[in-house]
Design a protein around this motif. Structure first.
Motif, PDB file in Angstrom:
ATOM      1  N   ARG A 287       0.830  -1.202   0.000  1.00 40.07           N
ATOM      2  CA  ARG A 287       0.000   0.000   0.000  1.00 40.07           C
ATOM      3  C   ARG A 287       0.867   1.255   0.000  1.00 40.07           C
ATOM      4  O   ARG A 287       0.560   2.242  -0.676  1.00 40.07           O
ATOM      5  CB  ARG A 287      -0.916   0.007   1.229  1.00 40.07           C
ATOM      6  CG  ARG A 287      -1.919  -1.115   1.258  1.00 40.07           C
ATOM      7  CD  ARG A 287      -2.599  -1.262   2.613  1.00 40.07           C
ATOM      8  NE  ARG A 287      -3.426  -0.118   2.946  1.00 40.07           N
ATOM      9  CZ  ARG A 287      -3.247   0.655   4.007  1.00 40.07           C
ATOM     10  NH1 ARG A 287      -2.250   0.412   4.845  1.00 40.07           N
ATOM     11  NH2 ARG A 287      -4.061   1.666   4.249  1.00 40.07           N
ATOM     12  N   GLU A 288       1.976   1.203   0.743  1.00 43.31           N
ATOM     13  CA  GLU A 288       2.842   2.375   0.855  1.00 43.31           C
ATOM     14  C   GLU A 288       3.450   2.745  -0.498  1.00 43.31           C
ATOM     15  O   GLU A 288       3.571   3.931  -0.831  1.00 43.31           O
ATOM     16  CB  GLU A 288       3.956   2.107   1.872  1.00 43.31           C
ATOM     17  CG  GLU A 288       3.491   1.972   3.309  1.00 43.31           C
ATOM     18  CD  GLU A 288       2.909   0.602   3.638  1.00 43.31           C
ATOM     19  OE1 GLU A 288       2.436   0.403   4.768  1.00 43.31           O
ATOM     20  OE2 GLU A 288       2.924  -0.283   2.748  1.00 43.31           O
ATOM     21  N   ASP A 289       3.821   1.720  -1.280  1.00 47.76           N
ATOM     22  CA  ASP A 289       4.426   1.993  -2.591  1.00 47.76           C
ATOM     23  C   ASP A 289       3.400   2.613  -3.545  1.00 47.76           C
ATOM     24  O   ASP A 289       3.715   3.557  -4.275  1.00 47.76           O
ATOM     25  CB  ASP A 289       4.985   0.698  -3.186  1.00 47.76           C
ATOM     26  CG  ASP A 289       6.129   0.142  -2.363  1.00 47.76           C
ATOM     27  OD1 ASP A 289       6.995   0.929  -1.947  1.00 47.76           O
ATOM     28  OD2 ASP A 289       6.146  -1.080  -2.123  1.00 47.76           O
ATOM     29  N   LEU A 290       2.185   2.070  -3.538  1.00 47.73           N
ATOM     30  CA  LEU A 290       1.153   2.628  -4.418  1.00 47.73           C
ATOM     31  C   LEU A 290       0.797   4.046  -3.978  1.00 47.73           C
ATOM     32  O   LEU A 290       0.532   4.918  -4.811  1.00 47.73           O
ATOM     33  CB  LEU A 290      -0.091   1.735  -4.401  1.00 47.73           C
ATOM     34  CG  LEU A 290      -1.201   2.128  -5.378  1.00 47.73           C
ATOM     35  CD1 LEU A 290      -0.681   2.174  -6.804  1.00 47.73           C
ATOM     36  CD2 LEU A 290      -2.380   1.173  -5.266  1.00 47.73           C
ATOM     37  N   TYR A 291       0.801   4.289  -2.669  1.00 47.28           N
ATOM     38  CA  TYR A 291       0.524   5.636  -2.172  1.00 47.28           C
ATOM     39  C   TYR A 291       1.587   6.628  -2.670  1.00 47.28           C
ATOM     40  O   TYR A 291       1.262   7.722  -3.144  1.00 47.28           O
ATOM     41  CB  TYR A 291       0.483   5.642  -0.649  1.00 47.28           C
ATOM     42  CG  TYR A 291       0.375   7.035  -0.065  1.00 47.28           C
ATOM     43  CD1 TYR A 291      -0.850   7.677   0.018  1.00 47.28           C
ATOM     44  CD2 TYR A 291       1.515   7.730   0.356  1.00 47.28           C
ATOM     45  CE1 TYR A 291      -0.960   8.968   0.521  1.00 47.28           C
ATOM     46  CE2 TYR A 291       1.419   9.018   0.859  1.00 47.28           C
ATOM     47  CZ  TYR A 291       0.181   9.629   0.945  1.00 47.28           C
ATOM     48  OH  TYR A 291       0.090  10.900   1.419  1.00 47.28           O
ATOM     49  N   GLU A 292       2.886   6.234  -2.557  1.00 44.30           N
ATOM     50  CA  GLU A 292       3.955   7.137  -2.974  1.00 44.30           C
ATOM     51  C   GLU A 292       3.858   7.451  -4.469  1.00 44.30           C
ATOM     52  O   GLU A 292       4.010   8.608  -4.889  1.00 44.30           O
ATOM     53  CB  GLU A 292       5.321   6.529  -2.631  1.00 44.30           C
ATOM     54  CG  GLU A 292       5.591   6.493  -1.131  1.00 44.30           C
ATOM     55  CD  GLU A 292       6.962   5.916  -0.798  1.00 44.30           C
ATOM     56  OE1 GLU A 292       7.704   5.568  -1.751  1.00 44.30           O
ATOM     57  OE2 GLU A 292       7.293   5.811   0.388  1.00 44.30           O
ATOM     58  N   LEU A 293       3.592   6.431  -5.288  1.00 42.93           N
ATOM     59  CA  LEU A 293       3.449   6.673  -6.720  1.00 42.93           C
ATOM     60  C   LEU A 293       2.261   7.594  -6.994  1.00 42.93           C
ATOM     61  O   LEU A 293       2.361   8.551  -7.782  1.00 42.93           O
ATOM     62  CB  LEU A 293       3.273   5.344  -7.460  1.00 42.93           C
ATOM     63  CG  LEU A 293       2.980   5.457  -8.964  1.00 42.93           C
ATOM     64  CD1 LEU A 293       4.125   6.174  -9.681  1.00 42.93           C
ATOM     65  CD2 LEU A 293       2.736   4.081  -9.569  1.00 42.93           C
ATOM     66  N   SER A 294       1.131   7.325  -6.342  1.00 47.31           N
ATOM     67  CA  SER A 294      -0.069   8.139  -6.551  1.00 47.31           C
ATOM     68  C   SER A 294       0.175   9.580  -6.129  1.00 47.31           C
ATOM     69  O   SER A 294      -0.295  10.524  -6.781  1.00 47.31           O
ATOM     70  CB  SER A 294      -1.254   7.548  -5.775  1.00 47.31           C
ATOM     71  OG  SER A 294      -1.487   6.208  -6.168  1.00 47.31           O
ATOM     72  N   TYR A 295       0.912   9.749  -5.040  1.00 47.51           N
ATOM     73  CA  TYR A 295       1.203  11.109  -4.576  1.00 47.51           C
ATOM     74  C   TYR A 295       2.105  11.842  -5.571  1.00 47.51           C
ATOM     75  O   TYR A 295       1.943  13.054  -5.803  1.00 47.51           O
ATOM     76  CB  TYR A 295       1.864  11.070  -3.199  1.00 47.51           C
ATOM     77  CG  TYR A 295       1.938  12.436  -2.544  1.00 47.51           C
ATOM     78  CD1 TYR A 295       0.871  12.920  -1.804  1.00 47.51           C
ATOM     79  CD2 TYR A 295       3.054  13.249  -2.708  1.00 47.51           C
ATOM     80  CE1 TYR A 295       0.914  14.183  -1.222  1.00 47.51           C
ATOM     81  CE2 TYR A 295       3.115  14.512  -2.142  1.00 47.51           C
ATOM     82  CZ  TYR A 295       2.040  14.973  -1.400  1.00 47.51           C
ATOM     83  OH  TYR A 295       2.081  16.229  -0.848  1.00 47.51           O
ATOM     84  N   CYS A 296       3.062  11.113  -6.151  1.00 42.78           N
ATOM     85  CA  CYS A 296       3.920  11.736  -7.174  1.00 42.78           C
ATOM     86  C   CYS A 296       3.084  12.197  -8.364  1.00 42.78           C
ATOM     87  O   CYS A 296       3.304  13.286  -8.913  1.00 42.78           O
ATOM     88  CB  CYS A 296       5.003  10.756  -7.634  1.00 42.78           C
ATOM     89  SG  CYS A 296       6.272  10.435  -6.381  1.00 42.78           S
ATOM     90  N   TYR A 297       2.120  11.363  -8.790  1.00 45.51           N
ATOM     91  CA  TYR A 297       1.213  11.771  -9.857  1.00 45.51           C
ATOM     92  C   TYR A 297       0.410  13.009  -9.430  1.00 45.51           C
ATOM     93  O   TYR A 297       0.172  13.926 -10.229  1.00 45.51           O
ATOM     94  CB  TYR A 297       0.246  10.642 -10.199  1.00 45.51           C
ATOM     95  CG  TYR A 297       0.848   9.521 -11.018  1.00 45.51           C
ATOM     96  CD1 TYR A 297       1.614   9.779 -12.148  1.00 45.51           C
ATOM     97  CD2 TYR A 297       0.608   8.196 -10.677  1.00 45.51           C
ATOM     98  CE1 TYR A 297       2.134   8.751 -12.910  1.00 45.51           C
ATOM     99  CE2 TYR A 297       1.130   7.151 -11.437  1.00 45.51           C
ATOM    100  CZ  TYR A 297       1.900   7.434 -12.547  1.00 45.51           C
ATOM    101  OH  TYR A 297       2.407   6.420 -13.296  1.00 45.51           O
ATOM    102  N   TYR A 298      -0.022  13.002  -8.163  1.00 52.27           N
ATOM    103  CA  TYR A 298      -0.802  14.133  -7.628  1.00 52.27           C
ATOM    104  C   TYR A 298       0.014  15.428  -7.703  1.00 52.27           C
ATOM    105  O   TYR A 298      -0.487  16.462  -8.149  1.00 52.27           O
ATOM    106  CB  TYR A 298      -1.205  13.820  -6.186  1.00 52.27           C
ATOM    107  CG  TYR A 298      -1.957  14.916  -5.471  1.00 52.27           C
ATOM    108  CD1 TYR A 298      -3.328  15.043  -5.602  1.00 52.27           C
ATOM    109  CD2 TYR A 298      -1.276  15.817  -4.654  1.00 52.27           C
ATOM    110  CE1 TYR A 298      -4.021  16.051  -4.942  1.00 52.27           C
ATOM    111  CE2 TYR A 298      -1.949  16.823  -3.992  1.00 52.27           C
ATOM    112  CZ  TYR A 298      -3.324  16.946  -4.131  1.00 52.27           C
ATOM    113  OH  TYR A 298      -4.009  17.938  -3.484  1.00 52.27           O
TER     114      TYR A 298
END
Length: 1013
Positions: A287-298
Motif C-alpha cells: 500500500r505504501e508503494d502505491l501511495y507514494e506513486l499516486s502522490y507523485c502523480y498528484y
C-alpha cells in the motif's frame, strides 16, 4: 566436446586397456592384485572403471575366497563409495546400511561424509545435513572438511536455519584461497543483512561483488544497507549507478528503493519514474508503494493517474487510507467530479486517524451532498457536523447550508422534525417552516393519512410567513373535510379558497368547484351546487374531461331537485346523445321526471328501455324497482310482479332485495294470493331479519296467520327468527331511556345506558341500534379501537339501516388503526355490493385495493384497480395506487414497456411514496434491461426528489451500487454500499448492503495492485 579432448580420452582408454591385458598374469598369481588395481583406479578418481571391479570382488566374496576379510570389507566399502561418486541411486541405501551395521569407525565416518556429498549433489539438502551432522572430521582431509562445512552451511541456509549456517560460512569466508570463498561471503553477508548486522554484511557483500556471479545481485543489498544506516545519499548514488549499469537481478527492488529515497526528499518528479516502473513491473505491491506513486502523480497534476492509484487505497482504518481518500477527493474536485469526490470524503470522514481531515471531510461530504441534490444525506451530514464540531471554523457555513437544505429538500418529514427540534429558530428558518408544513401535509394526503395531515394544515394557517400557501392550505382543508363527510366545513374552506385561488397540481379551481358542488348537493343546497357545477361546464362535447362531463350531469340533478324538469331533461338528452359514461343514469332520470310529470306510460317505457339499451348498467335494478312501484301505485299488482321477481333473482344491487321481497309480498297480498304473499314475507324476515322492511313485513305476516287462524304458528315463526310475539316492555323502556340521553349528547350516560340494554337484552329488539350508537359515541371520543367490536356486531347482522356505515367504519378501523389488513379486506368486500352512496362505493373499492396491495395480491388487485380507474371523480391518491397496481401486475407478467408506462402515470399524479416506488421500479427495470446509464439517472432522481421515503431512497442507493458493480466501478460500488451499512436504518437493506459490500471487497482484492497483508 573438444576434438583434442576426445582424442586424449581415446588414447587414455587404449592405454588402460593395454595395461589391463598386461596384468592378467599378475592377477592370476596374486589374489590381491585385482583389488589393488581397482583401488589404484579409485585413487586416480576413475570411479566409473573402479566401480565394476569392486562390485565383482564384493559380489564374489564366497566363503572359500582367497581374500582376507579386511580386503573383502574394504572392497565393499569402495564398491559403495564408487556408487555414490557416480550418483548411482542404489548406492545410497547400501551406504546407510553400511553406516548402521559396520564397526570399522574410520570407514563408517568416511561413508557418512560421502553419503552427505551424494545427497548434496542430488539437492537432497535435509538428508545431506543429517549425514554431515553424524560425520567426524578426524578421517577427512582439509579439502573435504572445507567442502563439508560449506555444503552443510548451504543446507542449513536453504532450511532457514541461519544460526547454524552462519558459523560454517564464517569459517570458509576466512580462507581466500578456498574455492567457496566468494559464495561463503555472499551467503554470510545475506545472513548478517537479515540480522541487521550491516557492517559485517557490507564486508562480505563487497567480497562477493568482485565475482561476476554476484555483480548484479549485491548492489541491491548494499544500497539497502546504506539506506538503513541512514546513509541515504550514498544509497541513492550507489543504487542509481547500479541501475544505469543495467542487468540488475533486483532491478525492480532497486527502483523501489531509489524512488522511495527521492520521495522522502520530496523530489517527487525524480521519484516518479522509478516508482512508476516498480509498480508497473509487479502484479501486487505494498500500500505504501502505491501511495507514494499516486502522490507523485498528484504533485505532477496528473489527476487521472493519481485517482487510479488513490482509489485502490480506501477501506482501511489507518492514516495512509485516510490521507489517500483526502487527496483522492481533492483530485476529483480538480477534475470537477463532485460525485466521486463526495464518496472519497465519505471514506475519509469515517476514519479517525487524523482529526482535522475527519472534520473537513465530514463538512465537505455534507456540502457536496447538498450541491449534488442528495438532500437526505445533506440533512444528516450537516446535523451530525454541527453536533460534533460546535467550535469549528466551518460551523457558521454549515448552519447556513443547513437552513438552505431545509428550504430545498423534498424530505419534508425529516425537515419538519429537524425544524421542530431546533432550540433557536432564526427568521430564515421561520420563513421555511410553512413550506415544510405544506409539503409534509401533501405527502400525508397522498399516502392516505389525511387525519395526520389535517392538524399540520391548521398550523400552517396560523404561522407567520404563510401568505403564499394560505390558499393551497384552504383547498386541502376542504378536501379533507369533504372526505371525512364534514360537508359544512368543506363548503367553508372551498368557498374561502375560491375567493383567492392558486393553482398547484391537483389544487385548482375546477377541483375546488367540483368538490364544493358535491358538498352543497349533499346538504341539499341545490341552487348553489348548480352554480358550481355550471361554472365547470355549461356545455360538454366528446373531448370534455371526465370532471367536466360529471359536473354537467350533476347540474342536471340540481335542476331536477329544483323541479326545473325542462332544463334537466335538456341536459340528460345531451348526455345520452354524446353517449357519455352517465348516459344510463340520464335515461333513468328521464323516466323519473316523466313520472313526476304524471306521464306514467312514458315513464314505464323509458325505464324498461334501460335493460335493453344498457344491460350492464347498475341502474337496471333501480329501474326494475321503480317500474314495480309505478305499477303498485296504479294498483296493477300483477304487472308489478315481473320486475320484482327479476330484481329478486338478480345478482345486482343486493341492498334493494329486502324492499323487493316486501313489495312482492304486498302485491301477492293485494291479489289475494296469501300463500305466495306469506312465502315472500317469511323469506324477507328470515333472510334479512334486521332490514327496516322486516318490521313492515311482520304486520302482514301477523294478519295472514290470524286470518288462517294459526296464532300458534305465528308465535313459533317469530320466535324462530328472534322476534318473540310479546316484546317485554322493559326492553323498549331501557332502550328509549338510553336514547333520550343520546339525543341530548350525554355521551357517557347514553353509552352506559346502551351497554346496560345489551347486557339485559342481548337479543333485544334494539340490539342493532344499541351497538351502533355505542360505536358512534366512541368515535366522537376518538376511541376508534373501542368502537370496533360494536360496528362489527352491526355489520354481522346483515342489511339494516345502519349496516352500510357500520361495515365502512369496521373496514376503516381495521385498516388504519388496527392494521389488520386481512379483516379490513373482508369488510371492504362486504361494503362494495351494499353501498348506496357513490362515496362509500369508491371507498370500498379503494380500501379493497389497498388491502390487496399490502398483501401483494397483484393479480387479484389488477381488475379492481382497472375498475377504480374508470370511476369519475376519483382522488389523486386513488389514481396513484390503482396505476401502481396495474404497473406491478405488468412487471410481474414480464411486460416491461407496459409496466414503465403505468409507473410513469403514477409519477405524473404527484409526489408520494407510490411515486417514489414507481420511479425506483422504472430504474430497476432499466437495470434488468442493461440500460445502466438510464437506470443510474432514474435512481439518482429517487434519491434527490423522494427524501421522505427512506426505504425507496435506500433501495435506490442499493441499485446504484449494483450498477457500479456491474460497470466494474468498484470504488463507487464500495462507497455506495458502505454508506448504507454505516448510515442506513432499514435493517433488511443494511444486511443486503453488507453482503454486497463483502462481494465488492473480494472482487477489489482480486483486481487492484495492493497486496493483501
Amino acid at each position: 566436446m573438444n576434438r583434442f579432448l576426445s582424442i586424449s580420452l581415446i588414447i587414455a582408454g587404449l592405454a588402460i586397456q593395454s595395461n589391463a591385458f598386461a596384468q592378467i598374469t599378475q592377477l592370476q598369481q596374486d589374489p590381491d592384485a585385482e583389488f589393488k588395481q581397482a583401488k589404484e583406479l579409485f585413487q586416480n578418481d576413475q570411479y566409473g572403471l573402479a566401480y565394476p571391479v569392486f562390485k565383482k570382488i564384493y559380489s564374489n566374496g564366497a566363503p572359500n575366497s582367497n581374500l582376507s576379510l579386511a580386503v573383502q570389507l574394504e572392497s565393499k566399502y569402495y564398491y559403495i563409495l564408487c556408487g555414490l561418486k557416480i550418483n548411482d541411486s542404489t548406492a545410497a541405501p547400501m551406504a546407510v546400511d553400511f553406516t548402521e551395521k559396520e564397526y570399522d569407525i574410520p570407514h563408517v565416518q568416511m561413508m557418512r561424509f560421502h553419503l552427505g556429498e551424494y545427497y548434496y549433489r542430488r539437492k537432497m539438502l535435509p538428508e545431506a545435513v543429517a549425514s554431515y551432522e553424524k560425520t567426524n572430521i578426524a578421517n577427512l582431509s582439509n579439502r573435504e572438511i572445507a567442502d563439508m562445512k560449506f555444503h552443510q552451511a548451504y543446507g542449513y541456509f536453504t532450511m532457514t536455519q541461519f544460526d547454524k549456517a552462519k558459523p560454517l560460512f564464517n569459517a570458509i569466508r576466512q580462507i581466500p584461497e578456498d574455492p567457496n570463498y566468494i559464495d561463503a561471503n555472499y551467503y554470510y553477508g545475506f545472513i548478517a543483512f537479515n540480522e541487521k548486522k550491516y557492517s559485517e554484511a557490507i564486508t562480505s557483500f563487497q567480497v562477493a561483488e568482485t565475482s561476476p556471479a554476484y555483480q548484479n545481485v549485491v548492489p541491491f543489498y548494499l544500497a539497502e544497507i546504506y539506506y538503513f544506516n541512514a546513509e541515504k545519499d550514498k544509497a541513492l548514488e550507489y543504487g542509481e549507478a547500479a541501475l544505469r549499469k543495467g542487468g540488475q537481478y533486483y532491478d525492480l527492488q532497486l527502483r523501489q528503493l531509489v524512488g522511495h529515497i527521492w520521495f522522502e526528499k520530496r523530489q517527487y518528479a525524480k521519484a516518479l519514474p522509478y516508482l512508476e516502473k516498480y509498480v508497473a513491473g509487479n502484479q501486487k505491491v505494498r500500500r505504501e508503494d502505491l501511495y507514494e506513486l499516486s502522490y507523485c502523480y498528484y504533485e505532477a497534476k496528473n489527476w487521472s493517474k493519481s485517482i487510479e492509484g488513490f482509489k485502490q487505497l480506501g477501506g482501511g482504518e489507518d492514516s495512509l487510507a485516510q490521507n489517500s481518500m483526502y487527496l483522492l477527493a481533492d483530485a476529483y474536485l480538480k477534475t470537477n467530479d463532485k460525485v466521486n469526490a463526495r464518496n472519497a470524503f465519505q471514506f475519509c470522514a469515517a476514519n479517525n486517524s487524523n482529526a482535522l481531515q475527519k472534520e473537513v471531510s465530514t463538512f465537505n461530504y455534507a456540502k457536496l451532498s447538498y450541491e449534488l441534490g442528495y438532500m437526505d444525506a445533506a440533512l444528516k451530514g450537516f446535523q451530525a457536523f454541527t453536533a460534533a464540531y460546535p467550535a469549528s471554523t466551518m460551523l457558521q457555513e454549515a448552519r447556513e447550508l443547513l437552513v438552505s437544505t431545509l428550504a430545498n429538500t423534498s424530505n419534508y418529514k425529516d425537515g419538519l422534525a429537524l425544524y421542530e427540534s431546533l432550540p433557536v429558530r432564526s427568521e430564515n428558518a421561520m420563513k421555511i417552516y410553512p413550506r415544510l408544513l405544506y409539503g409534509r401535509s401533501v405527502e400525508l394526503i397522498n399516502d392516505q393519512q389525511i387525519i395526520q395531515a389535517d392538524p399540520l394544515l391548521s398550523r400552517l394557517l396560523e404561522v407567520p410567513y404563510n401568505n403564499t400557501l394560505i390558499s393551497l392550505a384552504r383547498f386541502w382543508k376542504g378536501e379533507i373535510a369533504y372526505r371525512n363527510g364534514n360537508n359544512e366545513s368543506a363548503i367553508a374552506y372551498f368557498t374561502e379558497y375560491l375567493k383567492n385561488p392558486m393553482a398547484n397540481g391537483e389544487v385548482n379551481t375546477v377541483n375546488a368547484r367540483y368538490n364544493l358542488g358535491y358538498a352543497l348537493l349533499k346538504t341539499e343546497n341545490y341552487p348553489a351546487a348548480k352554480e358550481q357545477f355550471e361554472a365547470i361546464a355549461k356545455n360538454v362535447n366528446s373531448s370534455s374531461t371526465t370532471i367536466e362531463k360529471d359536473a354537467y350531469l350533476r347540474s342536471a340533478d340540481c335542476y331536477f331537485m329544483n323541479k326545473d324538469y325542462k332544463q334537466a331533461l335538456k341536459i340528460y338528452d345531451q348526455v345520452m346523445a354524446l353517449q357519455m359514461d352517465g348516459a344510463d343514469y340520464a335515461l333513468f332520470q328521464k323516466g323519473i321526471i316523466a313520472g313526476a310529470m304524471n306521464h306514467n306510460t312514458e315513464k314505464l317505457k323509458l325505464l324498461q328501455s334501460i335493460d335493453t339499451r344498457y344491460p350492464a348498467s347498475p341502474f337496471t335494478s333501480d329501474a326494475a324497482l321503480e317500474i314495480a312501484n309505478t305499477y303498485i301505485a296504479d294498483e296493477n299488482y300483477e304487472a308489478a310482479l315481473a320486475p320484482l321477481n327479476k330484481l329478486i333473482k338478480s345478482n345486482k344491487a343486493a341492498f334493494l332485495k329486502p324492499e323487493a321481497y316486501l313489495k312482492t309480498g304486498i302485491a301477492y297480498f293485494n291479489l289475494d294470493k296469501n300463500e305466495e304473499s306469506l312465502t315472500q314475507f317469511k323469506t324477507l324476515v328470515s333472510t334479512y331479519p334486521n332490514a327496516a322492511e322486516t318490521d313492515d313485513a311482520i304486520e302482514y305476516i301477523r294478519n295472514l296467520f290470524v286470518e288462517r287462524q294459526q296464532p300458534a304458528e305465528f308465535a313459533a315463526f317469530m320466535r324462530a327468527n328472534g322476534r318473540p310475539v310479546t316484546y317485554n316492555e322493559e326492553d323498549s323502556l331501557t332502550f328509549k331511556s338510553a336514547m333520550l340521553r343520546y339525543d341530548v349528547k350525554d355521551w357517557a350516560g347514553s353509552k352506559n345506558g346502551f351497554k346496560d340494554y345489551l347486557s339485559k337484552f342481548p337479543d333485544g329488539r334494539y340490539q342493532i341500534e344499541a351497538n351502533y350508537f355505542i360505536a358512534e359515541i366512541f368515535v366522537t371520543e376518538k376511541a376508534l379501537k373501542e368502537a370496533l367490536p360494536f360496528y362489527v356486531a352491526v355489520a354481522g347482522k346483515g342489511l339494516s339501516t345502519f349496516a352500510e356505515r357500520s361495515v365502512l367504519q369496521a373496514a376503516r378501523i381495521y385498516y388504519f388503526e388496527v392494521k389488520d389488513y386481512d379483516r379490513a379486506e373482508k369488510y371492504f368486500t362486504q361494503l362494495k355490493p351494499i353501498a348506496t352512496q357513490q362515496e362509500n362505493k369508491l371507498e370500498a373499492m379503494r380500501g379493497l385495493l389497498r388491502c390487496q396491495f399490502r398483501a401483494q395480491k397483484w393479480t387479484d388487485a389488477a381488475p379492481n384497480a382497472q375498475e377504480l380507474l374508470k370511476e369519475s371523480g376519483i382522488a389523486t391518491d386513488d389514481r396513484m395506487m390503482a396505476s401502481l397496481v396495474v404497473a406491478k401486475n405488468h412487471q410481474l407478467n414480464k411486460e416491461p414497456d407496459q409496466a414503465i408506462a403505468a409507473y410513469k402515470q403514477v409519477m405524473a399524479t404527484g409526489k408520494s411514496e407510490y411515486g417514489a416506488e414507481s420511479q425506483y421500479r422504472i430504474a430497476e427495470i432499466l437495470f434488468q434491461q442493461d440500460k445502466l446509464a438510464e437506470a443510474e439517472r432514474m435512481a439518482f432522481d429517487v434519491i434527490k426528489k423522494s427524501g421522505s421515503y427512506e426505504y425507496w431512497v435506500t433501495k435506490s442507493y442499493l441499485l446504484l451500487g449494483d450498477i457500479y458493480f456491474k460497470q466494474k466501478d468498484l470504488f463507487n460500488a464500495e462507497a455506495t454500499y458502505k454508506s448504507i451499512v454505516d448510515n442506513g436504518t432499514v435493517a433488511e437493506l443494511k444486511t443486503e448492503a453488507q453482503q454486497k459490500l463483502t462481494q465488492v471487497l473480494a472482487e477489489k482484492n482480486k483486481t487492484n495492485k495492493v497486496e493483501q497483508e
